[in-house]
Design an enzyme around this catalytic site. Sequence first.
Site, PDB file in Angstrom:
ATOM      1  N   SER A  39       0.828  -1.200   0.000  1.00 55.87           N
ATOM      2  CA  SER A  39       0.000   0.000   0.000  1.00 55.87           C
ATOM      3  C   SER A  39       0.874   1.267   0.000  1.00 55.87           C
ATOM      4  O   SER A  39       1.636   1.468  -0.937  1.00 55.87           O
ATOM      5  CB  SER A  39      -0.962  -0.049   1.195  1.00 55.87           C
ATOM      6  OG  SER A  39      -2.031   0.846   1.043  1.00 55.87           O
ATOM      7  N   ASP A  74      -9.609  -4.539  -5.614  1.00 60.06           N
ATOM      8  CA  ASP A  74      -9.099  -3.789  -4.468  1.00 60.06           C
ATOM      9  C   ASP A  74      -9.917  -2.510  -4.309  1.00 60.06           C
ATOM     10  O   ASP A  74      -9.951  -1.670  -5.204  1.00 60.06           O
ATOM     11  CB  ASP A  74      -7.620  -3.449  -4.700  1.00 60.06           C
ATOM     12  CG  ASP A  74      -6.944  -2.852  -3.472  1.00 60.06           C
ATOM     13  OD1 ASP A  74      -7.616  -2.156  -2.682  1.00 60.06           O
ATOM     14  OD2 ASP A  74      -5.724  -3.065  -3.318  1.00 60.06           O
ATOM     15  N   HIS A 127      -8.020  -5.501  -0.528  1.00 60.11           N
ATOM     16  CA  HIS A 127      -6.839  -4.711  -0.162  1.00 60.11           C
ATOM     17  C   HIS A 127      -6.099  -5.419   0.957  1.00 60.11           C
ATOM     18  O   HIS A 127      -6.636  -5.599   2.047  1.00 60.11           O
ATOM     19  CB  HIS A 127      -7.242  -3.304   0.279  1.00 60.11           C
ATOM     20  CG  HIS A 127      -6.066  -2.367   0.414  1.00 60.11           C
ATOM     21  ND1 HIS A 127      -5.362  -1.899  -0.677  1.00 60.11           N
ATOM     22  CD2 HIS A 127      -5.466  -1.843   1.511  1.00 60.11           C
ATOM     23  CE1 HIS A 127      -4.378  -1.101  -0.260  1.00 60.11           C
ATOM     24  NE2 HIS A 127      -4.432  -1.056   1.057  1.00 60.11           N
TER      25      HIS A 127
END
Length: 390
Positions: A170, A298, A327
Site C-alpha cells: 500500500s 481492491d 486490499h
Amino acid sequence: MSAAAQPHPSLHVSGGALDSFLPAFTTLDRPYDPYPLVTYNGHLETIFAFFFRSTPYVRYQRECLRTKDNGTVSIDWVAGDHRSLPADTPTLILLPGLTGGSGESYIRHMLVRARSKGWRVVVFNSRGCANTPVTTPQFYSASFLGDISQAITHISSRYPAANLYAVGWSLGANIIVQYMAQESVNCRLSGAVSLCNPFNFVIGDVELRKGFNAVYNKALAYSLRRLFRRNALLFEDIDGDYDIRAAANCSSIREFDQAMTRVSFGFKSADDYYENCGSANVIKHVTTPLLCIQAENDPIAPAKVIPYEDIKENSNCMLIVTPQGGHLGWIAGDEAPFGSPWTDPVVMDFLEHLERTKSTSDSYSSESKENKNTLPATVANGAETFTRET
C-alpha cells in the site's frame, strides 16, 4: 513453472520484463483459486484479512535511527539473526502500509516465509508507527523519501556484502517505487516488490469517498488522528499554514492531508499533494527489477490506478493482477483462509530468482572483501542509533 509454461488465464500478467522474469515463478500456471464465501467481494475479503488472519510470533530487536532533521524512525530486526546469519545473507526490508508497522499480520507472514528460506529480514517503521517515538513536528507522507533513503543506506552499511531487497504494501509500496525511480541506476536495492500500490492518489482520493469505501477512509483517519493527538504538544507553537484543530479532529484522510501533510512537505493544497505523490508518475524511471502485484477488486487501490502502459514499456518491470484479493487480502492458496496471503510464495519466487542471478553488486564488492564483519550498531554514516528488544 517451467520456461515453456504460461500464466493461467485467471491472472493478468504483463510488463516489459515478462520474458526475463516469468521463469522465476512456480505457481503462476495454476488458477487463482479464492477461498469460498470469504472472497465474495473485495470489501469482505479486506475486512476478513484484517480481523481474522493469523499473526505469527516474532521477537524483534529494535534499532531507532535519528534522521537528518532529528526525527526518528525505527528498524525492527529479528532478534538473534545478527549472530546466526552470515554477513552476506540476502537482506529483505519490509515497508508496511499507512500507520502500519512490524506487528501487522501480512508483515509477519512475509517475514516468517523469507526467514524460512534463510534470508535476513528487517521491518521499516515510519515516524510514530509501531510505537516509534515522534521527536519533531513532522510525520511522513507518500512523497517523502528522506527517511527510507537514510534507512536503506544504514542497513546496507551494516551488511555491505549482502544484496538488499524490499517489499512494500500500500503506502509502503508507493514509497519504495518512488525511491527506486529517484535513485535510478544508483539504487542500492537489487530488486523490489510492490503490493496493493495506490499508484494514483487523485483517483484514490475520489474512490475513498464513494459508498462503502468511506468506512476505510474513516478508519484510516482515526489512526492518523490518534497518532497526531499522541504527539500534539510538538505542534503547539509551530509556524506555517497548519490547521492543528482540523488535524486533531479529521474524519477523512483528505482532511488530515489538507491540515497537516501538504504543509509539512511543501504542497499548496491536498490536491497538489495528490497530483505529485503517486508512483504512477515515475515508475517509468525505475531501472531495478520490480514486481507489482495488484488485485482487480481492491477497494482502496482500484485497478484503474495501475499504470499498465508504463509497466509494459519498462524492461525492468512485471505486473500481476489477480481477479480477487481485496486490499491486503489475497485469501487464496494453500494456507487460506487464516494463513499467509496468496502473494507470499509468488514474492519469494521472484526474490530468490533475483538472488540466484545476481552476483554481489560491483559497487560494494571491493569493500566486502576488505570487511566481512558488520559495522557497530551505534555508528552508521553519522546517524545516531540506539537499540532495544521488543
